[in-house]
Write a protein that holds these residues in place. Sequence first.
Motif, PDB file in Angstrom:
ATOM      1  N   THR A 136       0.814  -1.441  -0.092  1.00  0.00           N
ATOM      2  CA  THR A 136      -0.059  -0.060   0.036  1.00  0.00           C
ATOM      3  C   THR A 136       0.883   1.334   0.141  1.00  0.00           C
ATOM      4  N   SER A 137       1.908   1.077   0.550  1.00  0.00           N
ATOM      5  CA  SER A 137       2.722   2.374   0.577  1.00  0.00           C
ATOM      6  C   SER A 137       3.240   2.965  -1.043  1.00  0.00           C
ATOM      7  N   ILE A 138       3.224   2.398  -1.969  1.00  0.00           N
ATOM      8  CA  ILE A 138       3.177   2.691  -3.476  1.00  0.00           C
ATOM      9  C   ILE A 138       2.009   3.712  -4.000  1.00  0.00           C
ATOM     10  N   ARG A 139       1.023   3.541  -2.798  1.00  0.00           N
ATOM     11  CA  ARG A 139      -0.100   4.679  -3.555  1.00  0.00           C
ATOM     12  C   ARG A 139      -0.038   5.674  -2.511  1.00  0.00           C
ATOM     13  N   ASP A 140       0.895   5.930  -1.684  1.00  0.00           N
ATOM     14  CA  ASP A 140       1.113   6.966  -1.023  1.00  0.00           C
ATOM     15  C   ASP A 140       1.369   8.296  -1.796  1.00  0.00           C
ATOM     16  N   ARG A 141       0.701   9.313  -1.804  1.00  0.00           N
ATOM     17  CA  ARG A 141       1.087  10.341  -2.686  1.00  0.00           C
ATOM     18  C   ARG A 141       1.376  11.752  -1.807  1.00  0.00           C
ATOM     19  N   ASN A 142       2.319  12.283  -2.439  1.00  0.00           N
ATOM     20  CA  ASN A 142       2.920  13.511  -1.663  1.00  0.00           C
ATOM     21  C   ASN A 142       1.975  14.786  -2.023  1.00  0.00           C
ATOM     22  N   ASP A 143       1.971  15.397  -0.722  1.00  0.00           N
ATOM     23  CA  ASP A 143       1.113  16.541  -0.752  1.00  0.00           C
ATOM     24  C   ASP A 143       1.751  17.737  -1.378  1.00  0.00           C
ATOM     25  N   SER A 144       0.892  18.375  -2.552  1.00  0.00           N
ATOM     26  CA  SER A 144       1.554  19.348  -3.273  1.00  0.00           C
ATOM     27  C   SER A 144       2.238  20.358  -2.603  1.00  0.00           C
ATOM     28  N   GLU A 145       1.866  20.820  -1.272  1.00  0.00           N
ATOM     29  CA  GLU A 145       2.293  21.738  -0.588  1.00  0.00           C
ATOM     30  C   GLU A 145       3.730  21.487   0.161  1.00  0.00           C
ATOM     31  N   GLU A 146       3.977  20.156  -0.036  1.00  0.00           N
ATOM     32  CA  GLU A 146       5.257  19.594   0.684  1.00  0.00           C
ATOM     33  C   GLU A 146       6.581  20.127  -0.074  1.00  0.00           C
ATOM     34  N   GLN A 147       7.711  20.096   0.729  1.00  0.00           N
ATOM     35  CA  GLN A 147       8.875  20.482   0.043  1.00  0.00           C
ATOM     36  C   GLN A 147       9.330  19.659  -1.106  1.00  0.00           C
ATOM     37  N   ASP A 148      10.110  20.281  -1.989  1.00  0.00           N
ATOM     38  CA  ASP A 148      10.636  19.684  -3.348  1.00  0.00           C
ATOM     39  C   ASP A 148      11.216  18.337  -2.836  1.00  0.00           C
ATOM     40  N   ASP A 149      12.233  18.391  -1.974  1.00  0.00           N
ATOM     41  CA  ASP A 149      12.892  17.179  -1.818  1.00  0.00           C
ATOM     42  C   ASP A 149      12.225  16.265  -1.063  1.00  0.00           C
ATOM     43  N   LYS A 150      11.154  16.323  -0.420  1.00  0.00           N
ATOM     44  CA  LYS A 150       9.963  15.354  -0.028  1.00  0.00           C
ATOM     45  C   LYS A 150       9.518  14.589  -1.408  1.00  0.00           C
ATOM     46  N   GLU A 151       8.999  15.560  -2.209  1.00  0.00           N
ATOM     47  CA  GLU A 151       8.674  15.025  -3.403  1.00  0.00           C
ATOM     48  C   GLU A 151       9.451  14.289  -4.402  1.00  0.00           C
ATOM     49  N   LYS A 152      10.704  14.587  -4.418  1.00  0.00           N
ATOM     50  CA  LYS A 152      11.587  13.680  -5.226  1.00  0.00           C
ATOM     51  C   LYS A 152      11.727  12.329  -4.364  1.00  0.00           C
ATOM     52  N   GLN A 153      11.647  12.251  -2.985  1.00  0.00           N
ATOM     53  CA  GLN A 153      11.863  11.055  -2.565  1.00  0.00           C
ATOM     54  C   GLN A 153      11.007  10.071  -2.826  1.00  0.00           C
ATOM     55  N   GLY A 154       9.734  10.434  -2.927  1.00  0.00           N
ATOM     56  CA  GLY A 154       8.341   9.748  -3.373  1.00  0.00           C
ATOM     57  C   GLY A 154       8.601   8.514  -4.435  1.00  0.00           C
ATOM     58  N   VAL A 155       9.051   9.114  -5.698  1.00  0.00           N
ATOM     59  CA  VAL A 155       9.100   8.345  -6.887  1.00  0.00           C
ATOM     60  C   VAL A 155      10.325   7.319  -6.603  1.00  0.00           C
ATOM     61  N   PRO A 156      11.508   7.432  -6.054  1.00  0.00           N
ATOM     62  CA  PRO A 156      12.469   6.488  -6.055  1.00  0.00           C
ATOM     63  C   PRO A 156      12.144   5.435  -4.960  1.00  0.00           C
ATOM     64  N   MET A 157      11.237   5.783  -4.028  1.00  0.00           N
ATOM     65  CA  MET A 157      10.720   4.828  -2.872  1.00  0.00           C
ATOM     66  C   MET A 157       9.790   4.025  -3.605  1.00  0.00           C
ATOM     67  N   GLN A 158       8.877   4.652  -4.327  1.00  0.00           N
ATOM     68  CA  GLN A 158       8.072   3.719  -4.607  1.00  0.00           C
ATOM     69  C   GLN A 158       8.387   2.713  -5.799  1.00  0.00           C
ATOM     70  N   LEU A 159       9.304   3.259  -6.695  1.00  0.00           N
ATOM     71  CA  LEU A 159       9.736   2.486  -7.752  1.00  0.00           C
ATOM     72  C   LEU A 159      10.387   1.255  -7.134  1.00  0.00           C
ATOM     73  N   ASN A 160      11.117   1.572  -6.166  1.00  0.00           N
ATOM     74  CA  ASN A 160      12.020   0.478  -5.592  1.00  0.00           C
ATOM     75  C   ASN A 160      11.367  -0.416  -4.600  1.00  0.00           C
ATOM     76  N   VAL A 161      10.084   0.104  -4.168  1.00  0.00           N
ATOM     77  CA  VAL A 161       9.111  -1.043  -2.966  1.00  0.00           C
ATOM     78  C   VAL A 161       8.421  -1.957  -4.251  1.00  0.00           C
ATOM     79  N   ILE A 162       8.009  -1.239  -5.447  1.00  0.00           N
ATOM     80  CA  ILE A 162       7.488  -2.125  -6.383  1.00  0.00           C
ATOM     81  C   ILE A 162       8.491  -3.160  -7.101  1.00  0.00           C
ATOM     82  N   ARG A 163       9.735  -2.983  -7.122  1.00  0.00           N
ATOM     83  CA  ARG A 163      10.572  -3.808  -7.478  1.00  0.00           C
ATOM     84  C   ARG A 163      11.129  -4.660  -6.426  1.00  0.00           C
TER      85      ARG A 163
END
Length: 831
Positions: free
Chosen positions: A486-513
């Motif tokens: 279920t962690s792959i469906r976690d979405r980053n809040d648009s108001e969060e900082q850029d660095d947190k947004e950038k962490q979301g995609v790598p985390m999701q990609l590697n959790v899927i892998r």
Amino acid sequence: MDALIELCDLIAQSPALFSEKLSWICSRCPPSEAILAGSPAISRSQLNAVLAVARLLSKCPDSVGLRPKSVVLEFLRSIPLSFSLSFWPQSYGNDAIASFFNEFLNYTSKACELSTDFATEVSGFSSEVVLSAINDCSEGSAISRAFLVALSKSFLPIIPSDADKLVSCILDRFLISEAAPGTPREHNQANSEPSSSQSSPLSVSHQPSNGGLSPGNENGQVSGSLSSGASRITDDATSASSRGSGMMNGNSILWRSGLEQFSEGGGVAFVRQQVALFEDESIENLEKQEIAFKLMTHILDNSSFDGRLWEQMRALAKKQLQTLPTFLKIKKRDWSEQGSVLKARINTKLLVYQAAARLKMKTVASLDFDGKPAKKLIFETFALLMDAADACLLSVWRKLRICEELFGSLLTGLAQIAVARGGQPLRVLLIRLKPLVLTVCVQADTWGTNQGAMFESVLTTCCEIIESCWTKDRAPVDTFIMGLATSIRDRNDSEEQDDKEKQGVPMQLNVIRLLAKMTVAVNKSEIVDMILPLFIESLEEGDASTPGLLRLQLLDAVSRMATLGFEKSYRETIVLMTRSYLSKLSSIGSSESRTVAPEATTERVEILPAGFLHIANGLKSAKLRLEYRHRLLSLCSDVGLAAESKSGRSGADFLGPLLPAVAEICSDFDPTMNIEPSLLKLFRNLWFYIALFGLAPPIQKSHLQTKSVSTMLNSVGSTAIALQAVSGPYLWNTQWSSAVQLIARGTPPLVVSSVKWLEDELELNALHNPGSRRGSGNEKAALAQRAALSAALGGRVDVAAMSTISGKFLTSHDLNCFNIDGMTVILQGNV
């Protein structure tokens, strides 16, 4: 030496046959008289002979007689003499001596494992040899230290009653000692407040009676001093841990990370203080600590001993590990040492931590009782090892090989304890493991085939826990898997900082892998049924429904899961992938195709074709392979039909990527068997589109020079493919050309009867005839194809005669013009 080793291996195959050679090797060993006299003069050839005999014993200890055993036993007894440099040949330096000890003890320990009689003889005096080495090493001998390093890798059997004596000596000589003048202890006492929290942290009571630590009293008496400069660090960590511990069913659990505790310790002055304390430890003392922890682990693994000694070992390992988060938190620039000196310190200290962690795990594994005291020790160990793993993961030194190995050994130990205990310990571990897994997935490389050693360690640990606890502790395992999915469906809040947004995609990609690899490795349909619906939901309705990296990774993951051959998940995946591939054809030639996202192109050209190929390679069920063959051929027909009406290269661009998968699924297909008419029709359609789009290898090897045909072809704008299909060069990916040839070998006869031939010809003619309702309507393209066919047949058939697909019956000579490397491509059978 190489020749001697070859001879030794030859003797091991048949000792009785080569008894004379064996006697000759033994005669080259040091004479027993010289060894017993106490002043042997050892030569290089004698040392090589000893190694050869030890190697022979490691292969067949009970088949070589008494003489080889006595040679090895005599040399083992003489090892205390070897601690003097005069024992060795003049050409032998410290590295050569260390290499000899490593090989000799490795062979000897293997021989002990194979022969109980030989092991009994070795254990009769091995303790005295080890005690002599410990005493000599404590005085600074490099040779005895090399012996102990080798012994820590290949331990020798000992008499169980000697265990107390050995552990006591190790504690006295290597871990508990009075600090000499000028050592960190003296400095700390002069500059510290008179508080118990500032006393030496890595020290424990070492008295034959009174005090000591017990499972129910972890804060026993503390006295003496460990030969380490990390005096205050552990006490700070201990007190902080006690402040930050949580409670679960009455048991204290260290929940707070050691890194958080470090951040509360103070500012620059505090960091400098910790650096100074760590740098006060000499590399030599660190090496002795590593040896001590490793030796005690071996002894604990093979013997039982006094409870007070067990408690002291446990306390020492615990206090050592409590300094690990602080040590790894220190940044590179904060050390006064730099370069190779700093790297050597980091490597050596991490080796100490690794040895201490293994001892801590062994003390927990040796518990033979249950109840509150045992649970408390287990949770304490979980907290220490998990904090240590977090520190490794977040450290600036995490790319060092030793740091990666330490991280892997920590997770392995945690998994082994949790699997052995089950129940609450397993649930506690899985709760702590999930955030650690997500942190690893944030740091790992997001794309490529290698995500790093820490990612692989996490994957291995997860698989081990799932496989071991699947039947006896299913509920917490299911919760853990679903939490990751279920962690792959976690979405980053648009108001969060850029660095947190950038962490979301790598985390999701590697959790899927991670989930895909874990599912394939464990190979359980229940796990696929848990994960796959979430993946498909994301692909159809969630964040992955639009082109992007997340969608690409999910498509790759679902295709890998489909290879397991569970029917429900396999069919859901095939339907999804087929629909996704066909949807890409709708935009051909439209304005949308000019602004298509790069990820959409990657999906069509790379990810989906690779997924189809993965499934073709992975499916083992004959039933599913038959169905998949039909599905792929149907997809090719649909793709060809949709693309045939488009102009340009679109047909080959869409059909070509599918050909490797078709070739693989047809690799085990027998073309001589009776097949259903529907499947035969699909094969005919496939070859029709292969020829139409110029995907087959060129029919002729040399370039055609027929002027009339060339003129006709050049006069048509879309004739390039037709001409090159005849004479080359091949326009497309060479893998497609190879796939076409493989498909030809598995293609059944395309013409089975005159009645069926007429029916199929009419259908194919309707596809290709520009005047038909289903045709392309491109008269020039049709003319170009007929001209290319006439050229391939050497002008034997006029272009005007080719108003239909067949045109006329071909002679056997004409048919050779359609032959590709001995394989007839389009027309086979009775033509």
